[in-house]
Structures are given as structure tokens and as C-alpha cells.
Design an enzyme around this catalytic site. Structure first.
Site, PDB file in Angstrom:
ATOM      1  N   THR A  97      -5.856   9.505 -10.810  1.00  0.00           N
ATOM      2  CA  THR A  97      -6.927   8.774 -11.808  1.00  0.00           C
ATOM      3  C   THR A  97      -7.300   9.499 -13.057  1.00  0.00           C
ATOM      4  O   THR A  97      -7.551   8.894 -14.091  1.00  0.00           O
ATOM      5  CB  THR A  97      -8.036   9.021 -10.939  1.00  0.00           C
ATOM      6  OG1 THR A  97      -7.927   7.969  -9.783  1.00  0.00           O
ATOM      7  CG2 THR A  97      -9.450   8.167 -11.620  1.00  0.00           C
ATOM      8  N   ASN A 140       0.351  -1.338  -6.791  1.00  0.00           N
ATOM      9  CA  ASN A 140      -0.090  -0.629  -5.320  1.00  0.00           C
ATOM     10  C   ASN A 140      -0.407  -1.781  -4.240  1.00  0.00           C
ATOM     11  O   ASN A 140      -0.438  -1.369  -3.119  1.00  0.00           O
ATOM     12  CB  ASN A 140      -1.304   0.187  -5.635  1.00  0.00           C
ATOM     13  CG  ASN A 140      -2.486  -0.305  -6.380  1.00  0.00           C
ATOM     14  OD1 ASN A 140      -2.334  -0.966  -7.539  1.00  0.00           O
ATOM     15  ND2 ASN A 140      -3.677  -0.502  -5.828  1.00  0.00           N
ATOM     16  N   HIS A 160      -0.582  12.992  -3.617  1.00  0.00           N
ATOM     17  CA  HIS A 160      -0.689  12.744  -2.501  1.00  0.00           C
ATOM     18  C   HIS A 160      -0.188  11.391  -1.917  1.00  0.00           C
ATOM     19  O   HIS A 160      -0.220  10.822  -0.876  1.00  0.00           O
ATOM     20  CB  HIS A 160      -2.379  12.443  -2.011  1.00  0.00           C
ATOM     21  CG  HIS A 160      -3.127  11.655  -2.630  1.00  0.00           C
ATOM     22  ND1 HIS A 160      -3.369  10.517  -1.958  1.00  0.00           N
ATOM     23  CD2 HIS A 160      -3.454  11.265  -3.943  1.00  0.00           C
ATOM     24  CE1 HIS A 160      -4.099   9.527  -2.707  1.00  0.00           C
ATOM     25  NE2 HIS A 160      -4.432  10.195  -3.954  1.00  0.00           N
ATOM     26  N   SER A 174       0.932  11.354  -9.101  1.00  0.00           N
ATOM     27  CA  SER A 174      -0.200  11.986  -8.205  1.00  0.00           C
ATOM     28  C   SER A 174       0.545  12.372  -6.969  1.00  0.00           C
ATOM     29  O   SER A 174       1.503  11.825  -6.455  1.00  0.00           O
ATOM     30  CB  SER A 174      -1.234  10.936  -7.840  1.00  0.00           C
ATOM     31  OG  SER A 174      -2.102  11.252  -6.713  1.00  0.00           O
ATOM     32  N   CYS A 204     -14.294  -5.522   0.623  1.00  0.00           N
ATOM     33  CA  CYS A 204     -15.510  -5.999   1.240  1.00  0.00           C
ATOM     34  C   CYS A 204     -16.803  -5.109   0.681  1.00  0.00           C
ATOM     35  O   CYS A 204     -17.236  -3.901   1.043  1.00  0.00           O
ATOM     36  CB  CYS A 204     -15.596  -5.576   2.723  1.00  0.00           C
ATOM     37  SG  CYS A 204     -16.973  -6.085   3.762  1.00  0.00           S
TER      38      CYS A 204
HETATM   39  C1  LIG Z   1      -3.631   6.015  -5.932  1.00  0.00           C
HETATM   40  C2  LIG Z   1      -3.445   5.403  -7.211  1.00  0.00           C
HETATM   41  C3  LIG Z   1      -3.993   5.884  -8.337  1.00  0.00           C
HETATM   42  C4  LIG Z   1      -5.034   6.980  -8.067  1.00  0.00           C
HETATM   43  O1  LIG Z   1      -4.298   8.250  -7.883  1.00  0.00           O
HETATM   44  P1  LIG Z   1      -5.314   9.534  -7.269  1.00  0.00           P
HETATM   45  O2  LIG Z   1      -4.574  10.653  -7.428  1.00  0.00           O
HETATM   46  O3  LIG Z   1      -5.833   8.928  -5.858  1.00  0.00           O
HETATM   47  O4  LIG Z   1      -6.674   9.355  -8.306  1.00  0.00           O
HETATM   48  C5  LIG Z   1      -3.767   5.280  -9.505  1.00  0.00           C
HETATM   49  N1  LIG Z   1      -2.897   4.308  -9.696  1.00  0.00           N
HETATM   50  C6  LIG Z   1      -2.252   3.858  -8.614  1.00  0.00           C
HETATM   51  C7  LIG Z   1      -1.373   2.648  -8.851  1.00  0.00           C
HETATM   52  C8  LIG Z   1      -2.472   4.369  -7.177  1.00  0.00           C
HETATM   53  O5  LIG Z   1      -1.598   3.724  -6.236  1.00  0.00           O
END
Ligand SMILES: *Cc1c(COP(=O)(O)O)cnc(C)c1O
Length: 389
Positions: free
Chosen positions: A72, A151, A201, A199, A325
Site C-alpha cells: 500500500t 487480486n 506477505h 509486498s 459487506c
Molecule cells: C495485497 C495487495 C496490496 C496491498 O499490499 P499490503 O502490503 O497488504 O499493503 C496492493 N495491491 C494488491 C494487488 C494486493 O493484492
């Protein structure tokens, strides 16, 4: 009770090797990387090593990877940085209707602050049209931001071709590659990318650590001001264990990429084919081929998605829905809306995302559970009865 996690696009567990790599940086080499004594130097060397591993995964060089607190933050920095850094040239930004909220809400903020945003439409598979992009470019366009892999529905955009267009026009190109990393081949040079968000995680690393790739040929203003960390581009004492974990996860992702893609594609196809065979009036959302190997987004007509999720949860299964929701009202996801799915179908959509720890046995259990739920709820659905006569 059996537990099956099918929400790898929301987040992933940290791999054992990743955790093992991180631990020494909490309890032994815990020095501040800016300190000159041994504990500081150890931490600094570990950051450099991790940066190299992440750069290797996307075909970048070490100096082009700047750590952030999340995907983010990387999205915010890329888009606001490109916008404010080029406001003397223009105020027009092009993006799509299917971006992550990290991107869309950043664009809304910019729209409130004098920037003009064009949101490109996508087709029924979630693909942008390159002609639409060319037509949207104006004299005052300063940035194009289009995600690599969606996503929700997994669609993979023609990033290389988009990059060619932006290069020809001398416009900056950012891509949110959070879902793409470790799931498809990425090469920033080959794809003509200027800025790319990732990212940890989402690739079996820890939460709270991300990175922005900044092509060495471009400059954007800093977003977080303070000390001289990260080549003076992003201040704040480094999250050393997080960075080390991200680096280890990137190394594993690179080593396993081909095998990972093959395994996920195989399991995904098995799941989709079996569901389509066992249940009528089900559709797969997103592109049939050009999609994230682990993404399954399906509409189960006459079954309410949120209800399905609750029932799945009772059976130990974690998945996510195609709707948000928001306390009182059901809102269809902006992505499903953009690909033209009618509201009632969008509210009957569920996303299952598989990953490295998913097994065929897990999927068989989930499939059986889904069959039971769908049969049960269709039996009591007045609309389904009416349709069937
Ligand atoms: C998860 C995600 C983010 C955000 O990443 P974080 O590290 O959770 O803030 C941004 N873009 C997409 C496409 C994601 O799947």
C-alpha cells in the site's frame, strides 16, 4: 476439524525457512543498520543481501529496490510521487477501474487535489484494450498506472505492450505487481516498467514490509522524510527482520517459480473442472488462460456468496467473496462490476486462491463441501425453483 486455507491472495503463511532467516535479527544482530559497530554492520549487510535477492526476482539492480512498510505504501508513493514530481508537466493520470483500493483511493485523493484521472474500462475477462489506452493519452498525461495481476479475478494485463506505449510517449509507467510477484515471471526491463510495487506477505514473507522498484533512470520525490536510510529515498529505521524475511521469501520464490506455477495451475484446473462437472450454473470469472495460477473466482448462481463463506468457515474453510459487506448493504466488488457481471451474480461470487501448501485432498474436501452447500441453498431458493419449474 479439518482446516483448509484458500485465501492466499489475501495473505500467506510465513515459510519456516523465512522465519529461521529472520530470528537472528531480533535477538543477535539487532543493531541499528546505521550504526558503525559490528551489530549495526551485520544488520546493514543483511539488508543489502535481501535487497539483492528481491532485485534478482524482478530483473532489477540492487539500488532500484527501496523498502517500504507495505504494498500500500509503495502504491501511494509511486502514484503521489509521480503526480507531484511531474505536476509542472501536466496533471492527467490514467489507470483502470479494476485496481486495488491502495491505488483507487490514492487516485481519489489526487482527484480532490487538482489531478485529472481517467479510469480505463476492461472487457468481460478484465483485460484493458491497448487502443483505449492510446486514445486516453493526452498532452498533459504524466502517469499510467495499471496493475500486473488482478487480486480478485487473477487477470494478467499485457504489461510489456503497455510499457512500450508509455515509453513512446515519454510518460511514467507504474504497475502494482503485488499479486504477480512469485506467481508469474517478472522482468522490469523487458516489461518497460518505471515503478513497481511489491509486498512480502503475499509471497510467504512477513507482513508490514514491501518495496517500490524505482527505475534508475527516473526520479520521484520522497514520501517519508527523515533520516538518510534507503539511499536517502525512504526515511525511518529499517525493519531489519522484515526485510531479511522478504529477501528469503524472494529467494525461495525465484528458486521455485516454475515448479510453483506448474503445481498451482494443475490444482486450479482440477478444482475448476471438478466444480464445473459437479454443479450446474457455475461460471469461472476472469480470463480463461491469462490468469494468476492460483486464482479461482466463481459465480454460483442462486447461492449468496456471504452465506457460502459463513458455511465454509463453519467447515474450517477460508475463502473470500466477490462482495464487500459494508455493514448494512451488500456492495458488489468494483472488479466484478467492471467486467459486467450483473449484481445478483456478483453477490454470488466467491474467490478461492490456492498456494504452496494446498493439496489435492484439501481441494476434494472443499469441493464436497461446496456441492453440499450449493444443493442445500438452491433447494430453498425461490428463484432457483422458479427457473427450474
Ligand atoms: C495485497 C495487495 C496490496 C496491498 O499490499 P499490503 O502490503 O497488504 O499493503 C496492493 N495491491 C494488491 C494487488 C494486493 O493484492
Amino acid at each position: 476439524m479439518k482446516e483448509v486455507y484458500l485465501d492466499y491472495s489475501a495473505t500467506t503463511p510465513v515459510k519456516k525457512e523465512v522465519l529461521d532467516a529472520m530470528l537472528p535479527f531480533f535477538i543477535n544482530s539487532y543493531g541499528n543498520p546505521s550504526s558503525l559497530y559490528k551489530k549495526g554492520r551485520e544488520a546493514k549487510a543483511a539488508i543489502s543481501d535481501a535487497r539483492k535477492k528481491i532485485a534478482d526476482l524482478i530483473g532489477a539492480s540492487e539500488r532500484e529496490i527501496i523498502f517500504t512498510s507495505s504494498g500500500t505504501e509503495a502504491d501511494n508513493w509511486a502514484v503521489k510521487g509521480a503526480a507531484y514530481g511531474n505536476s509542472h508537466k501536466g496533471n492527467h493520470i490514467i489507470t483502470t477501474k479494476i485496481e486495488h483500493h491502495a491505488l483507487l483511493h490514492t487516485c481519489e485523493f489526487l482527484a480532490d487535489n487538482g489531478f485529472e484521472i481517467t479510469y480505463l474500462d476492461v472487457d468481460q475477462y478484465g483485460m484493458i484494450n491497448l487502443e483505449d489506452l492510446k486514445n486516453a493519452i493526452k498532452e498533459n498525461t504524466i502517469l499510467v498506472s495499471i496493475m500486473l495481476v488482478n487480486n480478485e479475478i487473477g487477470t494478467i494485463q499485457p504489461i510489456k505492450e503497455i510499457g512500450k506505449i508509455t515509453r513512446n510517449h515519454g510518460i511514467l509507467f507504474h504497475t502494482d505487481a503485488v499479486q504477480a510477484l512469485g506467481n508469474i515471471e517478472i522482468n522490469v526491463d523487458d516489461m518497460n516498467i518505471d515503478l513497481l510495487s511489491i509486498s512480502s506477505h503475499k509471497i510467504y514473507g512477513p507482513k508490514g514490509i514491501g518495496a517500490l522498484y524505482i527505475n534508475k533512470k527516473i526520479k520521484i520525490p520522497n514520501f517519508i522524510h527523515g533520516g538518510a536510510q534507503e539511499y536517502q529515498k525512504r526515511a525511518g529505521t529499517e525493519n531489519v527482520p522484515g526485510i531479511v524475511g522478504f529477501g528469503k521469501a524472494a529467494e525461495l520464490a525465484k528458486e521455485n517459480l516454475a515448479e510453483h506455477i506448474e503445481k498451482l495451475t494443475h490444482l486450479r484446473n482440477y478444482f475448476v473442472d471438478t466444480i464445473l462437472e459437479k454443479i450446474e450454473e457455475v461460471t469461472l470469472n476472469g480470463h480463461p488462460q491469462k490468469r494468476h495460477p492460483g486464482n479461482i473466482n466463481m459465480t454460483f448462481s442462486y447461492v449468496e456468496g456471504e452465506t457460502m463463506l459463513l458455511y465454509l468457515d463453519v467447515q474450517g474453510i477460508s475463502a473470500s467473496s466477490g462482495s464487500a459487506c459494508s455493514s448494512s448493504s451488500f456492495q458488489a466488488s468494483h472488479v466484478l462490476k467492471a467486467i459486467g457481471i450483473p449484481l445478483e451474480n456478483a453477490l454470488s461470487s466467491v474467490r478461492f486462491t490456492i498456494g504452496d501448501f494446498t493439496t489435492k485432498e484439501d481441494l476434494d474436501y472443499v469441493i464436497d463441501t461446496i456441492v453440499t452447500i450449493v444443493n442445500k441453498y438452491r433447494k430453498i431458493s425461490p428463484f432457483y425453483k422458479e427457473k427450474k419449474g
